[in-house]
Write a protein that holds these residues in place. Structure first.
Motif, short mmCIF file in Angstrom:
data_model
loop_
_atom_site.label_atom_id
_atom_site.label_comp_id
_atom_site.label_asym_id
_atom_site.label_seq_id
_atom_site.Cartn_x
_atom_site.Cartn_y
_atom_site.Cartn_z
N UNK A 64 19.35 -40.89 60.43
CA UNK A 64 17.80 -40.29 59.39
C UNK A 64 19.39 -38.81 59.46
N UNK A 65 18.48 -38.63 60.50
CA UNK A 65 19.04 -37.17 60.40
C UNK A 65 20.24 -36.28 60.34
N UNK A 66 21.28 -37.18 61.36
CA UNK A 66 22.94 -37.65 61.12
C UNK A 66 23.66 -37.84 59.56
N UNK A 67 22.32 -38.42 59.14
CA UNK A 67 23.60 -39.44 57.57
C UNK A 67 22.75 -38.26 56.81
N UNK A 68 21.49 -37.99 56.54
CA UNK A 68 21.34 -36.74 55.46
C UNK A 68 21.47 -36.05 55.36
N UNK A 69 22.60 -35.32 56.27
CA UNK A 69 22.96 -34.55 56.88
C UNK A 69 24.31 -34.63 56.22
N UNK A 70 25.04 -35.63 56.30
CA UNK A 70 26.43 -35.65 55.68
C UNK A 70 26.16 -35.87 54.20
N UNK A 71 25.29 -36.17 53.72
CA UNK A 71 25.38 -36.47 51.45
C UNK A 71 24.68 -34.84 51.16
N UNK A 72 25.55 -34.51 50.47
CA UNK A 72 24.74 -33.17 49.68
C UNK A 72 23.39 -33.59 48.90
N UNK A 73 22.22 -32.98 48.68
CA UNK A 73 21.19 -32.99 48.06
C UNK A 73 20.13 -34.40 49.28
N UNK A 74 20.80 -34.02 50.81
CA UNK A 74 19.89 -34.76 51.26
C UNK A 74 19.02 -34.17 52.01
N UNK A 112 21.13 -40.92 46.50
CA UNK A 112 21.49 -39.72 46.38
C UNK A 112 23.18 -40.03 46.42
N UNK A 113 23.71 -40.88 46.99
CA UNK A 113 25.42 -41.09 47.03
C UNK A 113 25.73 -41.42 46.12
N UNK A 114 25.32 -42.05 45.33
CA UNK A 114 25.52 -42.42 43.71
C UNK A 114 25.56 -41.60 42.67
N UNK A 115 24.54 -40.87 42.66
CA UNK A 115 24.17 -40.16 42.24
C UNK A 115 25.15 -38.68 41.73
N UNK A 116 25.29 -38.55 43.03
CA UNK A 116 26.39 -37.35 43.71
C UNK A 116 27.51 -37.39 43.63
N UNK A 117 28.31 -38.67 43.22
CA UNK A 117 29.07 -39.49 43.10
C UNK A 117 29.84 -39.34 41.63
N UNK A 118 28.96 -40.01 40.67
CA UNK A 118 28.45 -39.79 39.40
C UNK A 118 28.59 -38.59 38.77
N UNK A 119 27.93 -37.08 39.46
CA UNK A 119 27.45 -36.82 38.79
C UNK A 119 28.87 -35.40 39.35
N UNK A 120 29.29 -35.24 40.18
CA UNK A 120 30.52 -34.27 40.25
C UNK A 120 31.53 -35.09 40.36
N UNK A 121 31.60 -35.93 40.79
CA UNK A 121 33.31 -36.81 41.03
C UNK A 121 33.85 -36.16 42.27
N UNK A 122 32.61 -36.03 42.98
CA UNK A 122 33.71 -35.65 44.62
C UNK A 122 33.03 -36.67 45.11
N UNK A 123 33.93 -37.10 45.98
CA UNK A 123 33.75 -38.67 46.95
C UNK A 123 32.65 -38.53 48.15
N UNK A 124 31.74 -38.88 49.00
CA UNK A 124 31.48 -38.94 49.48
C UNK A 124 31.84 -40.16 51.28
N UNK A 125 31.42 -39.54 52.55
CA UNK A 125 31.51 -41.02 53.24
C UNK A 125 30.80 -40.26 54.21
N UNK A 126 30.66 -41.32 54.87
CA UNK A 126 29.80 -41.76 56.11
C UNK A 126 30.79 -42.95 56.81
N UNK A 127 29.70 -42.73 58.45
CA UNK A 127 30.41 -43.43 59.32
C UNK A 127 29.29 -44.78 59.57
N UNK A 128 29.50 -45.47 59.82
CA UNK A 128 28.66 -46.63 59.78
C UNK A 128 29.12 -47.94 61.26
N UNK A 129 28.72 -48.20 61.47
CA UNK A 129 29.05 -49.62 62.18
C UNK A 129 29.08 -51.00 61.44
N UNK A 130 30.18 -51.71 60.99
CA UNK A 130 30.63 -52.89 60.56
C UNK A 130 30.47 -53.65 61.51
#
Length: 207
Positions: free
Chosen positions: A177-187, A63-81
């Motif tokens: 699943x809920x928090x990240x899903x709500x950050x991603x357009x279409x998810x 979903x993230x990759x498709x959104x970025x390719x189709x719209x050109x809009x960046x996606x940003x999500x937090x995570x622990x590394x």
């Protein structure tokens, strides 16, 4: 050379989620985690799905990759590394580099040293059992309802004499699943209605 407290890894992904090239601190971070099989030379030209199979993760990355390719809009999500010796709060930013490639930039926002966590040490002896670890928040699912910070999970495993430690596998906890899903357009819709409360786990605590 081992990674410093603050790391930045960069990799480029094709439209079908194949790893095209890698840069930044990738090799240092792999070495820090004793994941020598994940060196840049080893992973270039492989698919992301060779490293995790959890359905929600696959759907989310698609979903993230498709959104970025189709719209050109960046996606940003937090995570622990995290690594055994560091607790890191990080940010993943996905940008369209050109018509054929997306750039994934993973950068440290905050880093805190900690006592070595053997549950995250890939050189530690393992049993034939496994437990899910959330790919976003790094909590470990110790049973059907509880996800704990890795230090707490390690303590419970040792108290329950579940040593050698179980293997850890990629998963996504219900909260992420809920928090990240709500950050991603279409998810958003999928994240609210397709949350799984248990992504695996084969360790019986206290046995």
């Amino acid at each position: 050379m081992l990674a410093s407290a603050h790391i930045t890894t960069v990799y480029f992904i094709t439209k079908n989620c194949r790893i095209h090239s890698i840069g930044g601190d990738w090799n240092a971070h792999a070495e820090e985690n004793h994941a020598f099989q994940l060196s840049a030379d080893s992973v270039v030209n492989t698919l992301l799905w060779e490293y995790f199979t959890e359905p929600f993760l696959i759907h989310t990355y698609h979903t993230m990759v498709d959104h970025v390719f189709k719209t050109g809009e960046p996606v940003t999500v937090p995570f622990r590394g995290d690594s055994p010796g560091w607790r890191r709060t990080m940010k993943l930013r996905i940008l369209r580099s050109n018509h054929d490639l997306c750039e994934f930039i993973c950068s440290t926002q905050d880093a805190e040293p900690r006592e070595w966590v053997r549950l995250l040490d890939v050189t530690a002896e393992r049993s034939s059992y496994w437990l899910p670890m959330c790919s976003w928040c790094k909590q470990v699912g110790v049973d059907e309802t509880r996800w704990l910070e890795v230090e707490e999970a390690q303590f419970e495993l040792e108290e329950s004499e579940c040593v050698p430690y179980p293997n850890l596998v990629h998963a996504v906890c219900p909260d992420c699943q809920v928090a990240i899903g709500e950050l991603i357009p279409g998810n958003e819709k999928r994240s609210r209605h397709n949350t799984r409360h248990w992504s695996g786990g084969k360790v019986r605590m206290g046995v």
